[in-house]
Write a protein that holds these residues in place. Sequence first.
Motif, PDB file in Angstrom:
ATOM      1  N   VAL A 272     -54.069 -27.746  50.812  1.00 37.99           N
ATOM      2  CA  VAL A 272     -52.673 -28.143  51.050  1.00 37.99           C
ATOM      3  C   VAL A 272     -51.720 -26.968  50.867  1.00 37.99           C
ATOM      4  CG1 VAL A 272     -50.784 -29.615  50.205  1.00 37.99           C
ATOM      5  CG2 VAL A 272     -53.101 -30.555  50.438  1.00 37.99           C
TER       6      VAL A 272
ATOM      7  N   SER B 132     -46.303 -32.169  52.814  1.00 34.04           N
ATOM      8  CA  SER B 132     -46.686 -32.807  51.548  1.00 34.04           C
ATOM      9  C   SER B 132     -45.508 -33.393  50.785  1.00 34.04           C
ATOM     10  CB  SER B 132     -47.382 -31.774  50.646  1.00 34.04           C
ATOM     11  OG  SER B 132     -46.474 -30.734  50.285  1.00 34.04           O
TER      12      SER B 132
ATOM     13  N   LEU C 254     -48.507 -38.797  47.609  1.00 30.83           N
ATOM     14  CA  LEU C 254     -49.261 -37.696  48.178  1.00 30.83           C
ATOM     15  C   LEU C 254     -50.748 -38.028  48.229  1.00 30.83           C
ATOM     16  CD1 LEU C 254     -49.441 -34.860  49.317  1.00 30.83           C
ATOM     17  CD2 LEU C 254     -49.436 -33.970  46.972  1.00 30.83           C
TER      18      LEU C 254
ATOM     19  N   MET D   3     -48.247 -27.891  52.659  1.00 37.50           N
ATOM     20  CA  MET D   3     -47.158 -27.896  51.697  1.00 37.50           C
ATOM     21  C   MET D   3     -45.804 -27.923  52.404  1.00 37.50           C
ATOM     22  SD  MET D   3     -46.062 -25.177  48.756  1.00 37.50           S
ATOM     23  CE  MET D   3     -45.208 -24.155  49.963  1.00 37.50           C
TER      24      MET D   3
ATOM     25  N   THR E   8     -56.250 -29.122  46.707  1.00 39.62           N
ATOM     26  CA  THR E   8     -55.001 -28.449  46.347  1.00 39.62           C
ATOM     27  C   THR E   8     -54.863 -27.131  47.098  1.00 39.62           C
ATOM     28  OG1 THR E   8     -54.932 -29.449  44.148  1.00 39.62           O
ATOM     29  CG2 THR E   8     -53.700 -27.412  44.448  1.00 39.62           C
TER      30      THR E   8
ATOM     31  N   VAL F  88     -47.509 -30.117  44.190  1.00 40.61           N
ATOM     32  CA  VAL F  88     -48.874 -30.283  44.709  1.00 40.61           C
ATOM     33  C   VAL F  88     -49.891 -30.066  43.596  1.00 40.61           C
ATOM     34  CG1 VAL F  88     -50.586 -29.381  46.323  1.00 40.61           C
ATOM     35  CG2 VAL F  88     -48.209 -29.646  47.054  1.00 40.61           C
TER      36      VAL F  88
END
Length: 213
Positions: A203, A151, A159, A173, A200, A190
């Motif tokens: 990730v 990410s 992103l 991540m 979220t 993030v």
Amino acid sequence: LGVAPVQHPEIALAALEHAVTQCGLAGVEIPSSAGDVELSDERLELFWKRAAELGAIVFLHPFGCSLEERLDRYYLTNIVGQPVENAVALSHLVFSGVLDRHPELRLIAAHGGGYLPTHLGRSDHGWHARPDARGCAHPPSTYLRRLNFDSLVFDAPSLQALIEVVGADRVLMGSDYPFDMGVEDPVDRVESAGLDPVVTHAVLAGNAANLGL
């Protein structure tokens, strides 16, 4: 992860076997190229075959930059060079048909895959326009949702664009720790990107868990 020296393909294969079957590691990290060995090199075919068979993670992170002579000022070897290296390496895997031959490969590309995800139109056009670019069975854009990406692209719009192109289930991540271009707040970046809460969570944790990491 272990490390596989792709400049010596036979040793890379042995290192992969040792890391996964003897050390119990999830897989290996590799560079974008090494010496005269590109990731599409036929000498690495057994490496890719075995990585797919083992279900091993292969983490692609460039070590240096092959354009150093032109990028030797202002730290451009890293700032510009690293995303270029990712894009070139991934393009070798796609255009050469490596991903066709080994569809079960579990590959993660650092730096959000570099410039490739945002320039897929050019890749697809080249595939259609140039017979010598048709080493893969399908347009290059179709392969990105089979790969995984970290990410760390440094801002929310980048992103968001990466997730839109490759899918919310394909981004994990990244921090780039311990390098100087890494960040100390990867979770905050993030969480502040304006993503759906479900995305979220995926990730930050879910996607890595699904890969067994």
